[in-house]
Write a protein that holds these residues in place. Structure first.
Motif, PDB file in Angstrom:
ATOM      1  N   LEU A 106       0.863  -1.181   0.077  1.00  0.00           N
ATOM      2  CA  LEU A 106       0.235   0.050   0.073  1.00  0.00           C
ATOM      3  C   LEU A 106       0.895   1.492   0.044  1.00  0.00           C
ATOM      4  O   LEU A 106       1.770   1.296   0.661  1.00  0.00           O
ATOM      5  CB  LEU A 106      -0.787   0.135   1.407  1.00  0.00           C
ATOM      6  N   PRO A 107       0.549   2.172  -0.745  1.00  0.00           N
ATOM      7  CA  PRO A 107       1.257   3.352  -0.612  1.00  0.00           C
ATOM      8  C   PRO A 107       0.945   4.087   0.652  1.00  0.00           C
ATOM      9  O   PRO A 107      -0.349   3.746   1.159  1.00  0.00           O
ATOM     10  CB  PRO A 107       0.732   4.283  -1.763  1.00  0.00           C
ATOM     11  N   ASP A 108       1.777   4.798   1.209  1.00  0.00           N
ATOM     12  CA  ASP A 108       1.503   5.779   2.517  1.00  0.00           C
ATOM     13  C   ASP A 108       0.223   6.447   2.598  1.00  0.00           C
ATOM     14  O   ASP A 108      -0.441   6.334   3.660  1.00  0.00           O
ATOM     15  CB  ASP A 108       2.848   6.507   3.043  1.00  0.00           C
ATOM     16  N   ALA A 109      -0.135   6.941   1.405  1.00  0.00           N
ATOM     17  CA  ALA A 109      -1.300   7.770   1.427  1.00  0.00           C
ATOM     18  C   ALA A 109      -2.549   6.968   1.899  1.00  0.00           C
ATOM     19  O   ALA A 109      -3.590   7.297   2.274  1.00  0.00           O
ATOM     20  CB  ALA A 109      -1.528   8.392   0.219  1.00  0.00           C
ATOM     21  N   GLN A 159       9.909  -6.026  -0.774  1.00  0.00           N
ATOM     22  CA  GLN A 159      10.404  -4.949  -1.282  1.00  0.00           C
ATOM     23  C   GLN A 159      10.899  -5.369  -2.692  1.00  0.00           C
ATOM     24  O   GLN A 159      10.836  -4.449  -3.755  1.00  0.00           O
ATOM     25  CB  GLN A 159      11.377  -3.929  -0.785  1.00  0.00           C
ATOM     26  N   HIS A 160      11.484  -6.259  -2.760  1.00  0.00           N
ATOM     27  CA  HIS A 160      12.151  -6.822  -3.898  1.00  0.00           C
ATOM     28  C   HIS A 160      11.456  -7.626  -4.969  1.00  0.00           C
ATOM     29  O   HIS A 160      11.668  -7.797  -5.836  1.00  0.00           O
ATOM     30  CB  HIS A 160      13.585  -7.210  -3.717  1.00  0.00           C
ATOM     31  N   ASP A 161      10.335  -7.812  -4.332  1.00  0.00           N
ATOM     32  CA  ASP A 161       9.424  -8.809  -5.009  1.00  0.00           C
ATOM     33  C   ASP A 161       8.686  -8.266  -6.141  1.00  0.00           C
ATOM     34  O   ASP A 161       7.775  -7.336  -6.055  1.00  0.00           O
ATOM     35  CB  ASP A 161       8.447  -9.825  -4.131  1.00  0.00           C
ATOM     36  N   LYS A 189      -4.234   1.358  -7.870  1.00  0.00           N
ATOM     37  CA  LYS A 189      -5.068   1.884  -9.002  1.00  0.00           C
ATOM     38  C   LYS A 189      -6.575   1.722  -8.383  1.00  0.00           C
ATOM     39  O   LYS A 189      -7.490   2.575  -8.527  1.00  0.00           O
ATOM     40  CB  LYS A 189      -4.985   1.466 -10.025  1.00  0.00           C
ATOM     41  N   LYS A 190      -6.737   0.377  -7.857  1.00  0.00           N
ATOM     42  CA  LYS A 190      -8.006  -0.167  -7.439  1.00  0.00           C
ATOM     43  C   LYS A 190      -8.463   1.072  -6.383  1.00  0.00           C
ATOM     44  O   LYS A 190      -9.623   1.393  -6.602  1.00  0.00           O
ATOM     45  CB  LYS A 190      -8.048  -1.543  -7.090  1.00  0.00           C
ATOM     46  N   ILE A 191      -7.880   1.096  -5.364  1.00  0.00           N
ATOM     47  CA  ILE A 191      -8.351   1.794  -4.191  1.00  0.00           C
ATOM     48  C   ILE A 191      -8.695   3.438  -4.703  1.00  0.00           C
ATOM     49  O   ILE A 191      -9.686   3.691  -4.293  1.00  0.00           O
ATOM     50  CB  ILE A 191      -7.110   1.849  -3.273  1.00  0.00           C
ATOM     51  N   LYS A 192      -7.667   3.841  -5.549  1.00  0.00           N
ATOM     52  CA  LYS A 192      -8.011   5.111  -6.277  1.00  0.00           C
ATOM     53  C   LYS A 192      -9.326   5.221  -6.811  1.00  0.00           C
ATOM     54  O   LYS A 192     -10.041   6.020  -6.615  1.00  0.00           O
ATOM     55  CB  LYS A 192      -6.877   5.728  -7.005  1.00  0.00           C
ATOM     56  N   ILE A 205       1.369  -6.405  -7.917  1.00  0.00           N
ATOM     57  CA  ILE A 205       0.066  -6.459  -6.985  1.00  0.00           C
ATOM     58  C   ILE A 205      -0.053  -5.182  -6.487  1.00  0.00           C
ATOM     59  O   ILE A 205      -1.261  -4.669  -6.354  1.00  0.00           O
ATOM     60  CB  ILE A 205       0.143  -7.351  -5.831  1.00  0.00           C
ATOM     61  N   ALA A 206       1.178  -4.632  -5.927  1.00  0.00           N
ATOM     62  CA  ALA A 206       0.910  -3.265  -4.994  1.00  0.00           C
ATOM     63  C   ALA A 206       0.489  -2.329  -6.142  1.00  0.00           C
ATOM     64  O   ALA A 206      -0.650  -1.536  -5.754  1.00  0.00           O
ATOM     65  CB  ALA A 206       2.102  -2.951  -4.432  1.00  0.00           C
ATOM     66  N   SER A 207       0.805  -1.986  -7.175  1.00  0.00           N
ATOM     67  CA  SER A 207       0.376  -0.885  -8.130  1.00  0.00           C
ATOM     68  C   SER A 207      -1.058  -1.339  -8.723  1.00  0.00           C
ATOM     69  O   SER A 207      -1.870  -0.218  -8.856  1.00  0.00           O
ATOM     70  CB  SER A 207       1.245  -1.199  -9.410  1.00  0.00           C
TER      71      SER A 207
END
Ligand code: ADP
Length: 630
Positions: free
Chosen positions: A321-324, A347-349, A361-364, A355-357
């Protein structure tokens, strides 16, 4: 005859660490062994789909047996099993999958951090040695061959022998260590503790995990009248997030969320998403309906839970998750993730980054949808977490501008409501080139500033920035949809007509001596005294030149480290249409200094500054009253 063998060197070192580990999450051994059993069941399931073995797929299961007297815990599966060679390969050396990562961890100098690494990775079969003196494994491979028994007491190697024919599958028998001061291993012999561990780590394993329990019968006086053994299933097997969305009711989501994340309130939003393809994962995310305790502090633990095929891997995976969006709770389950994943590795996976990206987008998208279709709900959400989004927008010099700019709301001069930048730009006047804003402690205070009156009357909307971080966001953003941001109390404000501009120049010329004398009197405080192009009815205001604003100066000066030397360039502006101007032009030269200071003090107070010498201000004001009464 049992053959005695030595573990490979690397394995030995790991075992040594395991056994002497002071690692507190010893309980993960159960998760690891259950996962191995589940994998073995997956394998035989697939083999039977391809007609390689003939089994009843509905009978696949994991069985737990506790023998308190013998201090043993048995984990039995009717999965694929292992041949002798496989046992030697798999259990005699460290699983190849994880060995590199182990090596990396083992090179670390700090013993403590090694232990932690082990704890977080989970190390499959070897984790059993954290709680046992001796492990026995009995296995019969579905591929045929002899039944085999493997036995190990840890460091000094293992014995392996062929035994009488066994049913297909694997039985792992753990001889639990004796309790000592530091550790109470007997808890793993308690039914209820085992049950809670299964719930915690392995609830969503897709095969039943069974255990036989003795249930007592009672009469109406509460006396035990008898007992019977019943086989119970400990896991719920189908994760909620794997169920068809149409079959899930709001209450299901709510109680799942409240249970799992210990919230007394239902979430304000549920985001349930499944992705299949090159990247597959299921995610179930929740936005709390209130600010969690300690949310805006270091103590708050953000992050999502991570599962792989229904097996819990770790909690609070922050990199998803981004910090925001750290207010989002929930979980991600992806079959592509390795169980042996650590926080450092996350962090390196690449998989996780992808998935994070997607999640970002989904949350936004969901939040934007809420903003557009359910304004009231969005504003309630924004009240709780808007500040976090704003911090996120400001962080890293606005690196997340694109993600966040449309989620931010500011106060507005239009009915003192909230406005998004998109809405602002949509209703901008045709010839308006800039997005106007002003800072203040509250919407009402912004609205009462002398500078806002005229801008509003000209028909322009003004953003009212009331949080410290607001102006910094606009600074790092620079523009929105190519429209620059413009503080209405900074620099020149180019909104008057040509005639108005010309008239102002004429008046400035006519009042030159007055302005010069005021400027001279205030030369240590302001860089200029001029007639204002932005005042309507109010007599005086303070503005800053381009660059640092008055608000920023205030905020910077409040920081613990301070910001000496960082000062806004102050300009005192007078309303050319105000009767004050002609009054001032009549004062005697010996009063100029006091009047200039009074004007400046007023302007400072309006801007929310404190006066350096309020007593002097008071005396000057008193003198003014005396003079006026003469
Ligand atoms: P990992 O599961 O990460 O590969 P482990 O040390 O837990 O590492 O196990 C090593 C290997 O031993 C597994 O990959 C599997 O092939 C085999 N194995 C472990 N437990 C079982 C079991 N219950 N049934 C069949 N094979 C097993």
């Amino acid at each position: 005859m049992a053959q005695k063998k030595q573990y490979k060197a690397e394995t030995k070192r790991l075992l040594d660490l395991m056994i002497h580990s002071i690692y507190t999450h010893k309980e993960i051994f159960l998760r690891e062994l259950i996962s191995n059993a589940s994998d073995a069941l997956d394998k035989i399931y697939h083999a039977s789909l391809h007609n390689e073995v003939d089994i009843d797929r509905t009978k696949l299961q994991i069985t737990l047996e506790i023998d308190e007297k013998a201090r043993t815990l048995i984990i039995r599966d009717n999965g694929i099993g292992m041949t002798q060679a496989e046992i030697e390969d798999n259990l005699g050396v460290i699983a190849k999958s994880g060995s590199n990562t182990f090596k990396k961890g083992l090179n670390e100098e700090d013993q403590q951090s090694e232990i932690d690494i082990i704890g977080q990775f989970g190390v499959g079969f070897y984790s059993a040695f954290m709680v046992t003196d001796k492990v026995e494994v009995i296995s019969q491979s579905a591929k045929g061959g002899d039944s085999v028994k493997f036995e190990s007491e840890g460091e000094d190697g293992y014995r392996i022998e062929v035994i009488d024919k066994q049913p297909i599958g694997t039985t792992v028998k753990l001889h639990l260590k004796a309790d000592d001061e530091g550790e109470h291993y007997s808890i793993y012999l308690e039914n209820y503790h085992i049950k809670s561990l299964i719930k915690k780590y392995s609830d969503y394993i897709r095969y039943p995990i069974k255990m036989t329990e003795t249930q007592k019968d009672y009469d109406d006086k509460g006396e035990v009248t008898g007992s019977k053994d019943v086989e119970i299933t400990l896991n719920s097997m189908i994760p909620l997030w794997k169920r068809n969305k149409n079959d899930i009711k709001d209450e299901d989501y709510n109680s799942f969320y409240q249970d799992k994340f210990n919230d007394y309130q239902a979430p304000s939003k549920v985001i349930h998403t499944n992705l299949e393809g090159a990247l597959s994962f299921d995610a179930m995310l929740f936005i709390p309906s209130h600010v969690p305790q300690a949310f805006y502090t270091q103590d708050y633990q953000a992050g999502l839970q991570l599962y792989s095929r229904g097996v819990f891997i770790l909690d609070h995976a922050k990199d998803l998750l981004p910090d925001a969006f750290r207010f989002v709770r929930g979980l991600v389950d992806s079959p592509d993730l390795s169980l042996n994943i650590s926080r450092e590795m996350l962090q390196h996976d690449r998989q996780l980054k992808a998935i994070a990206s997607r999640l970002e987008k989904k949350i936004k998208g969901e939040l934007l949808g809420m903003l557009k279709t359910d304004r009231e709900k969005y504003e309630a959400f924004y009240k709780n977490f808007g500040l976090q989004i704003k911090y996120g927008a400001y962080a890293q010099y606005g690196a997340n501008k694109e993600l966040l700019e449309d989620l931010i709301l500011f106060g507005s001069s239009k009915e003192l409501k909230m406005v998004s930048l998109e809405e602002y730009v949509e209703r901008m006047k045709e010839d308006q080139k800039e997005i106007y804003y002003v800072c203040g402690d509250s919407l009402a205070k912004c609205d009462a500033l002398p500078q806002t009156e005229w801008v509003k009357e000209k028909g322009f909307e003004i953003l009212y920035l009331v949080d410290d971080v607001d102006e910094f966001i606009l600074q790092v953003f620079g523009t929105y949809k190519e429209k620059p941001f413009k503080a209405i109390n900074q620099g020149e404000l180019n909104i008057g007509s040509d005639e108005e501009k010309k008239a102002l120049l004429d008046k400035a010329e006519a009042n030159k001596p007055l302005l010069e004398s005021l400027k001279e009197a205030l030369k240590d405080q302001v860089s200029d005294v001029r007639l204002s192009s932005r005042l309507k009815t109010h007599p005086v205001c303070l503005v800053s030149d381009e660059g640092l604003s008055l608000e920023m100066e205030k905020i910077l000066s409040q920081m613990p480290e301070g910001a000496p030397g960082l000062k806004a360039k102050r300009i005192l502006e007078l309303n050319s249409d105000h009767p004050l101007i002609s009054a001032l032009s009549k004062i005697s030269p010996d009063k100029v200094k006091d009047y200039a200071e009074l004007l400046y003090s007023q302007a400072l107070l309006i801007e929310g500054f404190t006066l350096e010498d309020p007593v002097r201000f008071s005396n000057q004001l008193a003198q003014l009253m005396i003079d006026a009464s003469k």
